[in-house]
Design an enzyme around this catalytic site. Sequence first.
Site: not given
Length: 337
Positions: A171, A196, A272, A275, A298, A307
């Site tokens: 990220r 995150k 991003h 990514r 994640h 995806y």
Amino acid sequence: MKKLILQNDSYRYLEQSFREWLDVQGYAPSTVYNLPNHIRELLHYLESKDIHNIKELNQKLIESYYQRLKERSNQRRGGGLSNAHLNKHIQAIRKFTTYLRRAGRLEIPEVNLKDEETEHKLIYLTEEEINELFKAVKKATGTYNKSAEVVEAIQARDRAMLAVFYGCGLRRSEGVALDVVDVNFDRSVLHVRKGKNYKERFVPVSKTNLKYLSDYIYDHRPELLKGSKSDALFIGSNTIKRMQGQSLFVRLKRLQYYTGNVDLIEKEIGLHTLRHSIATHLLKAGMKLESISRFLGHGSLESTQIYTHITGIRQEREQPFNNISNYDPIRLSEDEF
């Protein structure tokens, strides 16, 4: 709805407490700002039903409130709320009920609301376009008032930037926060210390990307430091300070322009996007969704499912997290050193 006024003191306190909880959990500033605003509308709805104690909130009330959301107009543009906007309200309700449970304010089960279907407009680059970004490194460095050594250092930094944000799928904030010591060459991993929600993880790095990082760190980064000291991986050529996300974004846009590829230049891309691109390429190359989810950091597979919509691939079996570093579409032999 920011203009709604809550009459109930306890509801106003809950809204603020929820905001502070999101902040402590490490959510993005936009999330910390927007989700409590959505929850204010829920609390205002409860007041309209003469419900002034949060302990009375239940699944039936949530479903009733959500049905009202689906029927109300969009005050800015007219018409109804878009599915994307409804999904933001669902996200807010889910986070709010999680907060209520964890704070011990209310025992309420997981919210039983199904996300509305939205058109996926996630942008990613093809492997050929990624290669073009790497090749553009030689062209994208201005030489005005810069020595040949500084020019080479900036080029090495651009390759390292692509290695981090595309090759490792970091990220924006994670890449900005990287220090030199976070690159472990012996183990071929990046140590992401500030992921995150403050989650740490180790990300595997391919041989090619390790080469880019090694060239930058050992051969060229000292030229940018000019004798100064800094722990930061990415150093500005003028400020000699840690590069922030906007500066890295500007470098990426410069590379994009110097590819000379009109179709690529017209794409709205950012860090991003790199990514998204590596995740899509890994999935197409046969990587299992569970492994990609761990690679990207994640919190759940729900975030990674996007995806499968892009690629049209459906997966059922889990595979070990052991071959991401083998996926290496960028070859050193293709670069013009």
